[in-house]
Scaffold this active site. Structure first.
Site, mmCIF file in Angstrom:
data_model
loop_
_atom_site.group_PDB
_atom_site.id
_atom_site.type_symbol
_atom_site.label_atom_id
_atom_site.label_comp_id
_atom_site.label_asym_id
_atom_site.label_seq_id
_atom_site.Cartn_x
_atom_site.Cartn_y
_atom_site.Cartn_z
ATOM 1 C CG HIS A 37 23.718 53.728 35.469
ATOM 2 N ND1 HIS A 37 22.507 53.524 34.850
ATOM 3 C CD2 HIS A 37 23.741 55.040 35.818
ATOM 4 C CE1 HIS A 37 21.833 54.657 34.819
ATOM 5 N NE2 HIS A 37 22.559 55.593 35.403
ATOM 6 C CG HIS A 53 18.519 59.031 46.154
ATOM 7 N ND1 HIS A 53 18.761 57.901 46.896
ATOM 8 C CD2 HIS A 53 19.083 58.795 44.944
ATOM 9 C CE1 HIS A 53 19.435 57.037 46.174
ATOM 10 N NE2 HIS A 53 19.641 57.542 44.985
ATOM 11 C CD GLN A 105 16.773 60.289 42.629
ATOM 12 O OE1 GLN A 105 16.673 61.294 43.335
ATOM 13 N NE2 GLN A 105 17.944 59.866 42.168
ATOM 14 C CG ASP A 125 23.265 51.267 32.098
ATOM 15 O OD1 ASP A 125 22.698 50.986 33.148
ATOM 16 O OD2 ASP A 125 23.282 52.420 31.612
ATOM 17 C CD1 TRP A 154 15.312 49.443 40.270
ATOM 18 C CD2 TRP A 154 13.586 50.568 41.132
ATOM 19 N NE1 TRP A 154 14.245 48.576 40.320
ATOM 20 C CE2 TRP A 154 13.154 49.245 40.850
ATOM 21 C CE3 TRP A 154 12.671 51.466 41.688
ATOM 22 C CZ2 TRP A 154 11.870 48.811 41.097
ATOM 23 C CZ3 TRP A 154 11.377 51.022 41.933
ATOM 24 C CH2 TRP A 154 10.997 49.709 41.648
ATOM 25 C CD1 TRP A 187 30.979 53.879 50.320
ATOM 26 C CD2 TRP A 187 29.660 54.948 48.878
ATOM 27 N NE1 TRP A 187 30.461 52.938 49.449
ATOM 28 C CE2 TRP A 187 29.648 53.573 48.547
ATOM 29 C CE3 TRP A 187 28.886 55.827 48.110
ATOM 30 C CZ2 TRP A 187 28.914 53.053 47.493
ATOM 31 C CZ3 TRP A 187 28.150 55.302 47.051
ATOM 32 C CH2 TRP A 187 28.181 53.934 46.755
ATOM 33 C CD GLU A 235 21.348 48.858 48.166
ATOM 34 O OE1 GLU A 235 22.235 48.639 47.316
ATOM 35 O OE2 GLU A 235 21.379 49.836 48.944
ATOM 36 C CE1 TYR A 278 20.467 61.331 40.247
ATOM 37 C CE2 TYR A 278 20.682 62.719 42.196
ATOM 38 C CZ TYR A 278 21.041 61.589 41.483
ATOM 39 O OH TYR A 278 21.967 60.719 41.991
#
Length: 482
Positions: A26, A373, A398, A122, A376, A355, A381, A395
């Protein structure tokens, strides 16, 4: 809270505030929006940062020294008396309580900022509607998921009122007005059990969506044409009434700080053949079980294909285990990977802890597929850079995204779960990895992904009056009018 002197009211450039809920899924898209408003649309932007339980990745992102001069991060200090939650509280419920606790001072923050022309929130910060109504500040919602989930969310209050059983027990797919049917097994996780707190929170936020002055959607018309047409033309959405929608996507990270491990990863990519590498990254919060992680390792090894794997310690209880500590680099892969895996794959594989510079990897010519996964942001991307996907939902919404990408758009392959073992087997992993890198089907998915990449670039183009660029222009013009 960080101090900031807001622009004078007579400035022709509007001052807007942007408020994300916690979690990198988010924080990042609203950060992208804030940067776009400041750099391309002449806005003064105050980015309101909820600091409670901030992850290392969040801290790093928002402490960047190279901000546009009209973008300011305003830290919201942790609530003095936060709600005490059990350790086993699910991630979404925890997120909603953090927002609830830390927006108690939102009114004073907005007053200190000189009452911005608008607040962009958000989807899980709908507590702001009551505050902004009192202050006469229009609220716009940036829907960080797909337009398809937005349409479902608008329909959810009707389902809640008319359907008595659990939605997962319905005999047929859910038929959101004007949209493609959704199989019950693909419904967003938060609505699969109507008795728990997660469902009540999601329903609450969904019922508040029509309160927005406008809805910013992180998509573009060539990517979700059926859903966007339905929201615009189907009588159901007019009756609600749904807020005016503005497709402004795909807004993704254009730059990101490169750590030493990220630089090493990109250097490794430089030495690989074009479109030969599978990039395995399961989002900012995703975790695998120990059994599934073992199968993934063996499947990658058996495939013989080159790979980059952003790896995290397994968790047998919660697939969202890393949600609030993304960027934590305390993982030691040797403690949970099959014995000898690192040695046997050292010529074809590269591992990172927790990461990776995802956009840099996806835009690299050596990357041939994205094992994702299907969150969005990651989906956008991947499509922006024309990379087909191995769909591995964990989760939230998805599973819904994965089905659309594989079956409707044709840019992804979905591995099949072994019903006896409850995992995707190493043989199935070998199959899908080989399919997407080497087969004609993989080439066809790559072609479709590239076509979407081209349409995304056109939608965002200022020189070509792209549809998404012009949508955001119209929103900014509304703020100037206010």
């Amino acid at each position: 809270m960080a101090t900031y002197s807001p622009p004078r009211s007579e400035t022709p450039n509007p001052h807007v505030a942007v408020l994300p809920s916690p979690g990198m899924g988010h924080i990042i898209p609203l950060w992208n929006l804030a940067n776009r408003l400041a750099t391309d649309h002449g806005c003064h932007v105050s980015y309101l940062n909820i600091t409670a339980e901030a992850s290392p990745a969040q801290i790093q992102l928002l402490s960047s020294p190279n901000l546009p001069p009209t973008l300011h991060v305003i830290d919201i200090p942790p609530a003095k008396e936060p709600t005490q939650l059990p350790d086993d509280t699910l991630a979404f419920t925890r997120l909603c309580h953090i927002v609830d606790d830390n927006l108690r001072e939102l009114k004073s923050i907005l007053l200190d900022l000189g009452k911005p022309k608008a607040l962009v929130i958000d989807i899980f910060c709908t507590q702001a509607f009551e505050v902004c109504k009192e202050l006469s500040i229009p609220v716009y919602t940036f829907y960080t998921a797909s337009a398809a989930l937005f349409a479902f969310s608008l329909y959810l209050p009707v389902m809640d009122h008319e359907i008595e059983c659990e939605f997962v027990d319905l005999p047929e797919p859910v038929r959101v007005p004007g949209c493609s049917p959704i199989r019950t097994e693909d419904l967003i996780v938060q609505v699969k059990n109507r008795k728990i707190e997660e469902y009540k929170w999601f329903l609450l936020h969904s019922t508040r969506l029509p309160m927005a002055a406008g809805m910013l959607l992180n998509t573009w018309k060539e990517f979700e044409p059926i859903t966007l047409k339905a929201i615009k033309e189907n009588p159901f959405y007019h009756q609600i009434p749904a807020p005016l929608s503005y497709p402004i996507g795909p807004l993704i990270k254009e730059t990101e700080p490169i750590t030493q491990s990220g630089a090493d990863c990109l250097a490794w990519l430089d030495n690989q053949p074009p479109e030969s590498v599978v990039f395995v990254a399961l989002g900012s919060g995703g975790s695998l079980t120990a059994a599934q992680l073992t199968e993934v390792a063996w499947g990658l090894e058996l495939s013989g294909q080159r790979f980059i794997w952003v790896i995290r310690a397994p968790n047998d209880v919660d697939p969202t285990a890393a949600f609030f500590n993304v960027g934590d680099k305390t993982n030691n892969p040797k403690t949970f990977l099959p014995e000898g895996f690192l040695e046997r794959t050292k010529e074809v594989g590269h591992l990172l802890s927790s990461w990776a510079p995802q956009c840099e990897v996806l835009r690299h010519q050596s990357t041939g597929a994205f094992w994702s996964h299907c969150g969005w942001n990651s989906t956008l991307e991947s499509m922006t850079y024309g990379v087909p996907m191995i769909a591995w939902p964990l989760y939230a919404e998805q599973r819904m995204n994965a089905s659309v990408l594989a079956e409707d758009v044709g840019v992804a392959v979905k591995p099949a779960v072994n019903p006896e073992k409850g995992v995707v087997s190493r043989e199935e992993i070998k199959r899908v990895v080989t399919t997407i890198i080497k087969s004609e089907k993989g080439k066809d998915m790559r072609r479709k992904a590239r076509e979407l990449s081209e349409s995304a670039a056109t939608a965002l183009s200022r020189s070509e009056n792209g549809s998404s660029y012009e949508s955001l222009v119209r929103v900014v013009q509304e703020w100037k009018g206010n």
